[in-house]
Enzyme design. Structure first.
Site: not given
Length: 320
Positions: A53, A204-206, A209, A213-214
């Site tokens: 990273y 990365s559970p979303l 990103g 909904g973005k």
């Protein structure tokens, strides 16, 4: 925040983990310090990073914050090795020498004599798995890592590693991408981990990103999808294949009076095999949104609807 046991080990981790992929690149030291304080104050413990990273700068930043912003004892520190930097870019190298050299460099950057969990970041097709596992074994027996595991490895490698390390240092965890937009691990990795007592961490559970909904209408100028070095990371989930899932999450959120982020994290939290879902927030405000979602319970009918709309394709030999 709920603390969950990591597989069959004695290690316990918070059910939300804090990812640091953007630290020292998109997240500066002040924002990182604020995130870390908020996370620990909310009861979070699992702090996830990697030698790759920001080419090690994320670990350096963490090292500067442990002791000054929060105590080293307040966090379960997880880092990963196996991607070596060269002039031509990152090279996968899970050989014993490369892994142990990477671990020593990580410890120096993190300013600690051990990490709580050390993972091999990705499979290396050029190195025998037995050799990779010998590095994990030595990391534990030398005291440089308390527990070890794999990240992004397929089910067969997870099972073989757990078998070869059984009765010795043990395979504590496998870290894999898992969300409503990526459920491929349900085919083999999760069953293997459950059978062999390996803990599962979900990164990365979303959905990188997208499940917030973005991106439903456009790509915000300050989002990852608009970033030169992260656009390719988000792009796979911006296509038509993800649309039905994103809209289902948004519909559920509207009905429950919450944000889509809340629904996506709550869906994952009811999967008790997942010890921790690692959220990577670029800003403190984004992290607070994830922390605020920790108590939402989804009605069973919504869980079922989300399961159906996001179900992974199964075929031979998983289903005949």
């Amino acid at each position: 925040m709920e603390q969950r046991q990591l597989g069959r080990t004695g290690l316990r981790v918070s059910h939300l983990g804090l990812g640091t992929m953007t630290w020292s690149r998109d997240t500066d030291e002040h924002e990182a310090a604020e995130q870390l304080r908020d996370f620990v104050d909310a009861g979070g413990t699992l702090l996830d990073t990697a030698a790759s990273y920001a080419d090690g700068a994320a670990e350096e930043l963490i090292g500067s914050l442990l002791g000054s912003t929060v105590s080293r004892d307040d966090v379960v520190l997880c880092t990963k090795g196996g991607v070596r930097r060269t002039d031509a870019g990152g090279v996968v190298d899970a050989s014993r020498g490369a892994l142990l050299t990477s671990l020593d460099a990580s410890l120096a950057r993190l300013r600690t004599d051990h990490v709580d969990l050390w993972l091999v970041q990705t499979p290396d097709p050029r190195t025998p798995l037995d050799e990779t596992l010998s590095a994990l074994r030595l990391a534990v027996t030398s005291g440089r890592a308390r527990y070890v595991g794999l990240a992004n490895h397929p089910g067969w490698q997870t099972a073989r590693a757990a078998t070869l390390l059984a009765g010795d240092v043990g395979l504590a965890a496998v870290e894999v991408e898992y969300s409503l937009l990526q459920r491929g691990v349900e085919r083999e990795v999760l069953p293997a981990a459950a059978e062999l007592g390996v803990g599962v961490l979900a990164w990365s559970p979303l959905g990188r990103g997208v499940l917030t909904g973005k991106y439903r209408r456009t790509i915000p100028a300050d989002s990852r999808a608009a970033s030169p070095h992260l656009a390719g990371f988000v792009e796979p989930y911006l296509g038509a294949g993800s649309l039905a899932v994103v809209e289902a999450v948004a519909t559920a959120a509207d009905g429950l009076g919450c944000a889509p982020l809340d629904v996506a994290l709550a869906w994952l939290r009811v999967r008790t095999q997942i010890a921790s879902a690692i959220v990577g927030a670029r800003t403190p405000v984004q992290l607070r949104g994830s922390l605020a979602a920790r108590d939402l319970l989804l009605p069973p009918e919504i869980v079922l609807a989300l399961d159906e709309v996001s179900a992974p394709e199964l075929g031979y030999p998983e289903r005949r």
